[in-house]
Design an enzyme around this catalytic site. Structure first.
Site, PDB file in Angstrom:
ATOM      1  CD1 TRP A 151      36.133  35.997  36.444  1.00  0.00           C
ATOM      2  CD2 TRP A 151      36.221  33.947  37.309  1.00  0.00           C
ATOM      3  NE1 TRP A 151      35.642  35.127  35.503  1.00  0.00           N
ATOM      4  CE2 TRP A 151      35.677  33.852  36.010  1.00  0.00           C
ATOM      5  CE3 TRP A 151      36.381  32.762  38.048  1.00  0.00           C
ATOM      6  CZ2 TRP A 151      35.285  32.645  35.426  1.00  0.00           C
ATOM      7  CZ3 TRP A 151      35.992  31.559  37.479  1.00  0.00           C
ATOM      8  CH2 TRP A 151      35.450  31.518  36.183  1.00  0.00           C
ATOM      9  CG  ASN A 152      41.023  31.567  36.935  1.00  0.00           C
ATOM     10  OD1 ASN A 152      41.399  32.731  36.800  1.00  0.00           O
ATOM     11  ND2 ASN A 152      41.609  30.570  36.358  1.00  0.00           N
ATOM     12  CE  LYS A 175      39.179  45.491  35.311  1.00  0.00           C
ATOM     13  NZ  LYS A 175      38.507  44.619  36.304  1.00  0.00           N
ATOM     14  N   GLY A 228      43.491  36.497  31.235  1.00  0.00           N
ATOM     15  CA  GLY A 228      42.036  36.448  31.068  1.00  0.00           C
ATOM     16  C   GLY A 228      41.690  35.689  29.804  1.00  0.00           C
ATOM     17  CD  GLU A 250      50.913  33.833  30.735  1.00  0.00           C
ATOM     18  OE1 GLU A 250      50.492  32.723  30.361  1.00  0.00           O
ATOM     19  OE2 GLU A 250      52.101  34.180  30.627  1.00  0.00           O
ATOM     20  CG  LEU A 251      45.410  35.327  26.184  1.00  0.00           C
ATOM     21  CD1 LEU A 251      45.306  35.710  24.725  1.00  0.00           C
ATOM     22  CD2 LEU A 251      44.816  36.418  27.070  1.00  0.00           C
ATOM     23  CB  CYS A 284      44.251  29.223  31.992  1.00  0.00           C
ATOM     24  SG  CYS A 284      45.591  29.046  33.170  1.00  0.00           S
ATOM     25  CD  GLU A 385      39.251  28.922  28.460  1.00  0.00           C
ATOM     26  OE1 GLU A 385      38.905  30.072  28.167  1.00  0.00           O
ATOM     27  OE2 GLU A 385      40.280  28.654  29.123  1.00  0.00           O
TER      28      GLU A 385
HETATM   29  P1  NAD Z   1      38.089  38.151  31.077  1.00  0.00           P
HETATM   30  O1  NAD Z   1      38.911  38.311  29.827  1.00  0.00           O
HETATM   31  O2  NAD Z   1      36.642  38.310  30.981  1.00  0.00           O
HETATM   32  O3  NAD Z   1      38.582  39.205  32.180  1.00  0.00           O
HETATM   33  C1  NAD Z   1      39.909  39.240  32.654  1.00  0.00           C
HETATM   34  C2  NAD Z   1      40.185  40.624  33.188  1.00  0.00           C
HETATM   35  O4  NAD Z   1      40.212  41.543  32.103  1.00  0.00           O
HETATM   36  C3  NAD Z   1      39.121  41.146  34.154  1.00  0.00           C
HETATM   37  O5  NAD Z   1      39.755  41.896  35.165  1.00  0.00           O
HETATM   38  C4  NAD Z   1      38.279  42.044  33.264  1.00  0.00           C
HETATM   39  O6  NAD Z   1      37.588  43.046  33.951  1.00  0.00           O
HETATM   40  C5  NAD Z   1      39.334  42.623  32.360  1.00  0.00           C
HETATM   41  N1  NAD Z   1      38.860  43.115  31.065  1.00  0.00           N
HETATM   42  C6  NAD Z   1      37.795  42.668  30.368  1.00  0.00           C
HETATM   43  N2  NAD Z   1      37.690  43.380  29.222  1.00  0.00           N
HETATM   44  C7  NAD Z   1      38.724  44.263  29.201  1.00  0.00           C
HETATM   45  C8  NAD Z   1      39.166  45.252  28.278  1.00  0.00           C
HETATM   46  N3  NAD Z   1      38.515  45.502  27.145  1.00  0.00           N
HETATM   47  N4  NAD Z   1      40.276  45.953  28.563  1.00  0.00           N
HETATM   48  C9  NAD Z   1      40.961  45.717  29.701  1.00  0.00           C
HETATM   49  N5  NAD Z   1      40.578  44.802  30.623  1.00  0.00           N
HETATM   50  C10 NAD Z   1      39.477  44.078  30.373  1.00  0.00           C
HETATM   51  O7  NAD Z   1      38.491  36.744  31.701  1.00  0.00           O
HETATM   52  P2  NAD Z   1      37.840  36.056  33.001  1.00  0.00           P
HETATM   53  O8  NAD Z   1      36.510  35.521  32.625  1.00  0.00           O
HETATM   54  O9  NAD Z   1      37.966  36.943  34.180  1.00  0.00           O
HETATM   55  O10 NAD Z   1      38.859  34.855  33.241  1.00  0.00           O
HETATM   56  C11 NAD Z   1      38.731  33.619  32.646  1.00  0.00           C
HETATM   57  C12 NAD Z   1      39.677  33.495  31.477  1.00  0.00           C
HETATM   58  O11 NAD Z   1      41.019  33.686  31.923  1.00  0.00           O
HETATM   59  C13 NAD Z   1      39.654  32.136  30.831  1.00  0.00           C
HETATM   60  O12 NAD Z   1      39.650  32.258  29.435  1.00  0.00           O
HETATM   61  C14 NAD Z   1      40.947  31.495  31.301  1.00  0.00           C
HETATM   62  O13 NAD Z   1      41.434  30.483  30.471  1.00  0.00           O
HETATM   63  C15 NAD Z   1      41.852  32.669  31.375  1.00  0.00           C
HETATM   64  N6  NAD Z   1      42.980  32.399  32.275  1.00  0.00           N
HETATM   65  C16 NAD Z   1      44.237  32.269  31.756  1.00  0.00           C
HETATM   66  C17 NAD Z   1      45.301  31.959  32.590  1.00  0.00           C
HETATM   67  C18 NAD Z   1      46.701  31.803  32.044  1.00  0.00           C
HETATM   68  O14 NAD Z   1      47.640  31.918  32.824  1.00  0.00           O
HETATM   69  N7  NAD Z   1      46.888  31.533  30.762  1.00  0.00           N
HETATM   70  C19 NAD Z   1      45.082  31.795  33.951  1.00  0.00           C
HETATM   71  C20 NAD Z   1      43.794  31.929  34.439  1.00  0.00           C
HETATM   72  C21 NAD Z   1      42.749  32.249  33.591  1.00  0.00           C
END
Ligand code: NAD
Length: 492
Positions: A151-152, A175, A228, A250-251, A284, A385
């Site tokens: 979402w960010n 998605k 995510g 990308e985490l 991130c 984090e």
């Molecule tokens: P999240 O992991 O909760 O969700 C990310 C996406 O994955 C959402 O669309 C969510 O609905 C989906 N999702 C959740 N569980 C799933 C599953 N079991 N199977 C498939 N899809 C699933 O992350 P968030 O809270 O939305 O985002 C924040 C995180 O993202 C932070 O940890 C941040 O560091 C990371 N992030 C990383 C980067 C990068 O480029 N490395 C960039 C931005 C954000």
């Protein structure tokens, strides 16, 4: 209340279950949009639409040059709608309009760059070591690509995958995060305006377990691009591994922003601020661990506190706001919990440390920009984090000490180095175990520069020339031109 629809095969649709959920504006705390609550049946329809578009129809028979032209058009249409896209993102995630608009104006570059690259992927004829054998390598698209975004920065992080995936000839099912679906839905309608054939870009909205998991598991999905949390990424990786699907992840991060005593301290203070307080710390690549050389520690912290104290919290749409709300109620709780954890671990809170009660911030999810000193790298506030406006300041003695603290992390996404020493500027990036290192800069991203992490920050790279190959498979073709003799039971 605005109502949005999913996008499957070029059509607006509701969830097959008929269910909806609401998206909440983080500034007002009020629900502002209704989004279809998709499920496995919607994923199946979208993947089938994408698969049909991949296998037959105009996209499958289009030349790479024609695909490139369409991506350019998409970039133009996107640019023409930048204001609207930015507005939708601010309503959903509460980030500053100035930043979101900047992102929307920059994002067309991904379509231009990868659109330009579409017809420059060349195979190769191999000077093969087998007499009478002709061999070449050709690159083929993988098929349906599932794109899962957080979402960010909803569109930035989706388009970093969508643009190279389409340029390579794949089709996509996106998605978006359940917290920020609107801009991605609107983007899908822009694909139609640009002339991208129906079924090439599909969007299914809903929750991770209900939409994300079925997308990862779907037998017709060849590849997943996920951004995510490390928890979500681990789960996606495990699920995808069962069917040997290609995955890029990308985490998260806990990036070290390292300030040496010889640095331009004004520039370093600006870099520390953009590292952790820009985007309310919800990036991130946040420089959430500020490593400061002991000789300048107190002076530098004082300078930083003085600057951040003046930050204006409030309406993210106002040009007078420096820090907006955090994006979601769970993120608000998590940030406040980590502030308590840091206190209980013995860190000293020198600024902020609470939910904001400033006028205008009462209803939104605001946290005061928070700085902790007396942090050591073993504390949870230094290892986990937060994804909010919380900075952990850690002193170090010398270069070796700084490198060892920076690398002592499960994450390895990014790092910053602030120095005026040329040798250090050149040598330190080699010693830091992270996907990106900025020297005398922080939080700079380009469509041309590979981005991604090591360790728990993920695998694979986005952006840059080579990323297009992450969406292609190499095929090896051997053509025999001579009569073969010898024992056919023995490999020839
Ligand atoms: P999240 O992991 O909760 O969700 C990310 C996406 O994955 C959402 O669309 C969510 O609905 C989906 N999702 C959740 N569980 C799933 C599953 N079991 N199977 C498939 N899809 C699933 O992350 P968030 O809270 O939305 O985002 C924040 C995180 O993202 C932070 O940890 C941040 O560091 C990371 N992030 C990383 C980067 C990068 O480029 N490395 C960039 C931005 C954000």
């Amino acid at each position: 209340m605005q109502k949005f629809h999913m996008r499957i095969a070029g059509e607006d649709c509701e969830a097959r279950s008929g269910q909806w959920f609401e998206s909440v504006n983080p500034f007002t705390g009020d629900a502002w949009a209704q989004i279809p609550r998709g499920g496995a049946a919607d994923v199946d329809a979208a993947v089938n639409a994408a698969h049909t578009a991949f296998k037959s129809g105009p996209w499958s028979s289009m030349t790479a040059s024609a695909r490139g032209v369409l991506l350019h058009k998409l970039g133009d249409v996107f640019a023409a709608n930048a204001e609207k896209l930015a507005e939708l993102e601010v309503l959903d995630n509460g980030k500053l309009r100035a930043e979101m608009l900047g992102q929307m104006k920059y994002l067309p570059q991904w379509f231009y760059y990868y659109g330009g690259l579409a017809d420059k992927v060349e195979g190769a004829v191999t000077p093969i070591d087998k007499p009478g054998m002709f061999h070449y390598v050709q690159y083929e698209p993988q098929g349906v690509v599932g794109v899962i975004a957080p979402w960010n920065s909803p569109l930035l992080l989706a388009i970093m995958k969508v643009a190279p995936a389409l340029a390579a000839g794949n089709t996509v099912v996106i998605k978006p995060s359940e917290f920020s679906s609107a801009s991605t839905i609107f983007f899908a309608s822009l694909c139609d305006v640009a002339g991208i054939p129906p079924g090439v870009v599909n969007v299914v909205t809903g929750f991770g377990p209900e939409v994300g998991e079925p997308l990862v598991k779907h037998p017709l999905v060849a590849r997943i691009g996920f951004t995510g949390s490390d928890t979500g990424g681990r789960r996606v990786n495990e699920t995808a591994a069962k069917d040997f699907k290609r995955v890029s992840l990308e985490l998260g991060g806990k990036s070290a922003n390292i300030v040496f005593e010889d640095a331009d301290l004004d520039a370093a203070a600006r870099g520390a601020i953009s590292g952790i307080f820009a985007a309310t710390g919800q990036t991130c690549m946040a420089g959430s661990r500020l490593l400061v050389q002991r000789s300048i520690h107190d002076k530098f912290v004082e300078k930083l506190v003085e600057a951040v104290r003046k930050a204006r919290l409030g309406d993210p749409s106002s040009p007078d706001t420096d820090i907006g709300p955090v994006s979601t109620p769970p993120q608000l709780d998590k940030t406040l919990q980590y502030i308590e954890i840091a206190r209980s671990e013995g860190a000293t809170c020198v600024l902020g440390g609470e939910r904001s009660t400033r006028p205008g911030c009462e209803k939104g999810f605001f946290v005061e920009p928070t700085i902790f000193t007396n942090v050591n790298n073993r504390m949870r506030i230094a290892q986990e984090e937060v994804f909010g406006p919380v900075l952990a300041v850690i002193p170090f003695d010398d270069e070796d000490d700084a490198v060892s603290i920076a690398n002592d992390s499960q994450f390895g996404l990014a790092a910053g180095v602030w120095t005026s020493d040329l040798r250090r500027a050149l040598m330190l990036p080699k010693r830091i175990h992270a996907g990106t290192v900025w020297v005398n800069a922080y939080r700079v991203v380009s469509y041309m520069a590979p981005f991604g992490g090591v360790k728990s920050s993920g695998m694979g790279r986005e952006n840059g020339l080579r990323t297009i190959y992450e969406f292609l498979e190499a095929k090896s073709v051997f053509i025999n031109t001579v009569k073969r003799e010898g024992n056919p039971f023995v490999m020839g």
